[in-house]
Scaffold this motif. Structure first.
Motif, PDB file in Angstrom:
ATOM      1  N   PHE A 115      73.052  24.387 -57.288  1.00  0.00           N
ATOM      2  CA  PHE A 115      73.219  23.075 -57.906  1.00  0.00           C
ATOM      3  C   PHE A 115      72.641  23.077 -59.327  1.00  0.00           C
ATOM      4  N   MET A 116      71.447  23.639 -59.474  1.00  0.00           N
ATOM      5  CA  MET A 116      70.801  23.646 -60.781  1.00  0.00           C
ATOM      6  C   MET A 116      71.579  24.525 -61.771  1.00  0.00           C
ATOM      7  N   ALA A 117      72.125  25.631 -61.267  1.00  0.00           N
ATOM      8  CA  ALA A 117      72.926  26.496 -62.140  1.00  0.00           C
ATOM      9  C   ALA A 117      74.184  25.742 -62.593  1.00  0.00           C
ATOM     10  N   ALA A 118      74.802  24.989 -61.654  1.00  0.00           N
ATOM     11  CA  ALA A 118      75.989  24.197 -62.000  1.00  0.00           C
ATOM     12  C   ALA A 118      75.617  23.118 -63.006  1.00  0.00           C
ATOM     13  N   TRP A 119      74.477  22.486 -62.798  1.00  0.00           N
ATOM     14  CA  TRP A 119      74.017  21.444 -63.727  1.00  0.00           C
ATOM     15  C   TRP A 119      73.914  22.009 -65.137  1.00  0.00           C
ATOM     16  N   ARG A 120      73.283  23.169 -65.232  1.00  0.00           N
ATOM     17  CA  ARG A 120      73.058  23.779 -66.550  1.00  0.00           C
ATOM     18  C   ARG A 120      74.395  24.111 -67.220  1.00  0.00           C
ATOM     19  N   ARG A 121      75.367  24.524 -66.390  1.00  0.00           N
ATOM     20  CA  ARG A 121      76.678  24.897 -66.923  1.00  0.00           C
ATOM     21  C   ARG A 121      77.427  23.688 -67.471  1.00  0.00           C
ATOM     22  N   TYR A 122      77.271  22.534 -66.809  1.00  0.00           N
ATOM     23  CA  TYR A 122      78.083  21.373 -67.189  1.00  0.00           C
ATOM     24  C   TYR A 122      77.364  20.390 -68.113  1.00  0.00           C
ATOM     25  N   ASP A 123      76.039  20.447 -68.157  1.00  0.00           N
ATOM     26  CA  ASP A 123      75.324  19.630 -69.145  1.00  0.00           C
ATOM     27  C   ASP A 123      75.391  20.391 -70.463  1.00  0.00           C
ATOM     28  N   THR A 124      76.582  20.413 -71.039  1.00  0.00           N
ATOM     29  CA  THR A 124      76.856  21.329 -72.157  1.00  0.00           C
ATOM     30  C   THR A 124      76.051  21.010 -73.402  1.00  0.00           C
ATOM     31  N   ASP A 125      75.733  19.727 -73.608  1.00  0.00           N
ATOM     32  CA  ASP A 125      74.985  19.379 -74.825  1.00  0.00           C
ATOM     33  C   ASP A 125      73.469  19.355 -74.592  1.00  0.00           C
ATOM     34  N   LYS A 235      47.763  16.376 -53.280  1.00  0.00           N
ATOM     35  CA  LYS A 235      47.408  16.488 -51.864  1.00  0.00           C
ATOM     36  C   LYS A 235      48.637  16.689 -50.980  1.00  0.00           C
ATOM     37  N   LYS A 236      49.544  17.525 -51.441  1.00  0.00           N
ATOM     38  CA  LYS A 236      50.711  17.882 -50.631  1.00  0.00           C
ATOM     39  C   LYS A 236      50.501  19.303 -50.120  1.00  0.00           C
ATOM     40  N   ASP A 237      50.859  19.512 -48.856  1.00  0.00           N
ATOM     41  CA  ASP A 237      50.729  20.851 -48.287  1.00  0.00           C
ATOM     42  C   ASP A 237      51.650  21.808 -49.029  1.00  0.00           C
ATOM     43  N   VAL A 238      51.100  22.948 -49.387  1.00  0.00           N
ATOM     44  CA  VAL A 238      51.899  23.943 -50.098  1.00  0.00           C
ATOM     45  C   VAL A 238      52.457  24.928 -49.082  1.00  0.00           C
ATOM     46  N   ASP A 239      53.747  24.851 -48.846  1.00  0.00           N
ATOM     47  CA  ASP A 239      54.447  25.812 -48.016  1.00  0.00           C
ATOM     48  C   ASP A 239      55.020  26.863 -48.965  1.00  0.00           C
ATOM     49  N   VAL A 240      54.510  28.073 -48.848  1.00  0.00           N
ATOM     50  CA  VAL A 240      54.867  29.115 -49.820  1.00  0.00           C
ATOM     51  C   VAL A 240      56.372  29.345 -49.853  1.00  0.00           C
ATOM     52  N   LYS A 241      57.009  29.310 -48.673  1.00  0.00           N
ATOM     53  CA  LYS A 241      58.463  29.525 -48.609  1.00  0.00           C
ATOM     54  C   LYS A 241      59.189  28.425 -49.383  1.00  0.00           C
ATOM     55  N   ASN A 242      58.781  27.165 -49.146  1.00  0.00           N
ATOM     56  CA  ASN A 242      59.412  26.052 -49.851  1.00  0.00           C
ATOM     57  C   ASN A 242      59.154  26.138 -51.346  1.00  0.00           C
ATOM     58  N   LEU A 243      57.911  26.487 -51.686  1.00  0.00           N
ATOM     59  CA  LEU A 243      57.536  26.561 -53.099  1.00  0.00           C
ATOM     60  C   LEU A 243      58.379  27.609 -53.818  1.00  0.00           C
ATOM     61  N   THR A 244      58.622  28.732 -53.140  1.00  0.00           N
ATOM     62  CA  THR A 244      59.469  29.788 -53.710  1.00  0.00           C
ATOM     63  C   THR A 244      60.874  29.255 -53.959  1.00  0.00           C
ATOM     64  N   GLY A 245      61.385  28.480 -52.999  1.00  0.00           N
ATOM     65  CA  GLY A 245      62.713  27.887 -53.155  1.00  0.00           C
ATOM     66  C   GLY A 245      62.778  26.914 -54.311  1.00  0.00           C
ATOM     67  N   TYR A 246      61.741  26.049 -54.444  1.00  0.00           N
ATOM     68  CA  TYR A 246      61.712  25.083 -55.555  1.00  0.00           C
ATOM     69  C   TYR A 246      61.661  25.819 -56.892  1.00  0.00           C
ATOM     70  N   LYS A 247      60.838  26.873 -56.893  1.00  0.00           N
ATOM     71  CA  LYS A 247      60.665  27.640 -58.132  1.00  0.00           C
ATOM     72  C   LYS A 247      61.999  28.279 -58.544  1.00  0.00           C
ATOM     73  N   GLN A 248      62.715  28.858 -57.566  1.00  0.00           N
ATOM     74  CA  GLN A 248      64.015  29.478 -57.863  1.00  0.00           C
ATOM     75  C   GLN A 248      65.010  28.441 -58.373  1.00  0.00           C
ATOM     76  N   SER A 249      64.982  27.262 -57.744  1.00  0.00           N
ATOM     77  CA  SER A 249      65.897  26.195 -58.155  1.00  0.00           C
ATOM     78  C   SER A 249      65.639  25.785 -59.599  1.00  0.00           C
ATOM     79  N   ILE A 250      64.368  25.589 -59.929  1.00  0.00           N
ATOM     80  CA  ILE A 250      64.024  25.156 -61.289  1.00  0.00           C
ATOM     81  C   ILE A 250      64.332  26.266 -62.297  1.00  0.00           C
ATOM     82  N   MET A 251      64.070  27.519 -61.901  1.00  0.00           N
ATOM     83  CA  MET A 251      64.346  28.633 -62.809  1.00  0.00           C
ATOM     84  C   MET A 251      65.845  28.809 -63.058  1.00  0.00           C
ATOM     85  N   SER A 252      66.680  28.252 -62.178  1.00  0.00           N
ATOM     86  CA  SER A 252      68.137  28.297 -62.418  1.00  0.00           C
ATOM     87  C   SER A 252      68.513  27.505 -63.657  1.00  0.00           C
ATOM     88  N   LEU A 253      67.630  26.617 -64.084  1.00  0.00           N
ATOM     89  CA  LEU A 253      67.857  25.863 -65.314  1.00  0.00           C
ATOM     90  C   LEU A 253      67.450  26.655 -66.549  1.00  0.00           C
TER      91      LEU A 253
END
Length: 274
Positions: A115-125, A235-253
């Protein structure tokens, strides 16, 4: 002569085997009475009662235990994330539309990272928004990929329908969080940041702090540290697996592994910084 009590407007189109995109939106707006993005509580009971009536062609009694049991089975089948309410993407499974672009979207963009990669592709400006013309390009590619036939008039209709569905503040364009409502809840990582949105000042201070080498962008390691600290601070529990997923999603931008200020702010701030 006494006035007759006013009848509630009839829920549209529930009797149809297949609804159009516009009819789907009419149904959604009818039942999501408070406009919070979910059909829940009394709205949910009303929806299920009307759905039963439309499908059976007869009245139903919500106080009947059989009704409650059927509603429970219905929720087990369609409430994918088990939160006791129906979101738009779950409704798309219940009421197939003739074009079902919501389900097309799922096939095209099956994860937050895509989704984030698609966003980056179409938010052309790089404005932090997808405007109507950019959205039209996005939907055109989406329908081609799903092998759906359409003409320009249909494409225009889909574009307007998506805007009506997801443009919450009515500015004629979609922000990242508005567009992300197309994702299934469990994949919508932006929902995880709802409680930790930053002001412009907070964001600027954080970006400067984690951009250790002052080169104007954050790399993957710096982002990892930022997200961990952000979660612990809130004060949110850090789930390493989830955090890795969030990080990958954001890095897609990012641009070749470089996450510039403009890309990160649309995830962590309420509004893009002007």
């Amino acid at each position: 002569m006494a006035n007759k009590p006013q009848q509630q407007p009839q829920p549209p189109h529930l009797h149809l085997a297949e609804v159009t995109a516009s009819q789907f939106l009419d149904i959604w707006k009818h039942f999501d009475a408070d406009g919070n993005g979910y059909i829940e509580g009394k709205e949910l009971e009303n929806f299920f009662r009307e759905l039963e009536m439309a499908r059976r062609g007869a009245g139903v009694d919500p106080s009947n235990p059989i009704f409650r049991e059927k509603m429970k089975e219905f929720m087990q089948k369609f409430d994918k994330n088990k939160d006791g309410r129906i979101e738009m993407s779950e409704l798309a499974q219940i009421l197939p539309t003739e074009e079902n672009f919501l389900l097309c979207f799922r096939q095209f963009v099956s994860s937050s990272a895509e989704f984030m990669a698609a966003w980056r592709r179409y938010d052309t400006d790089r404005s932090g928004y997808i405007e109507a013309n950019e959205l039209k390009g996005f939907l055109s590619d989406l329908l081609q990929k799903a092998n759906r036939h359409y003409d320009d008039q249909k494409l225009q209709e889909y574009t307007q329908t998506i805007l009506r569905m997801f443009d919450l503040n009515g500015d004629g364009k979609l922000g990242l969080s508005e567009m992300a409502r197309l994702l299934p809840v469990q994949e919508n990582f932006l929902l995880k940041f709802q409680g930790v949105k930053l002001t412009s000042e907070q964001f600027n201070a954080i970006f400067t702090y984690y951009d250790k080498d002052g080169n104007g962008y954050i790399d993957e390691q710096e982002l990892d540290a930022l997200l961990r600290d952000l979660y612990q601070k809130n004060k949110k529990d850090v789930d390493v697996k989830n955090l890795t997923g969030y990080k990958q999603s954001i890095m897609s931008l990012s641009d070749g592994g470089k996450l510039y200020r403009g890309e990160l702010e649309i995830v962590l701030c309420r509004e893009p910084i002007v």
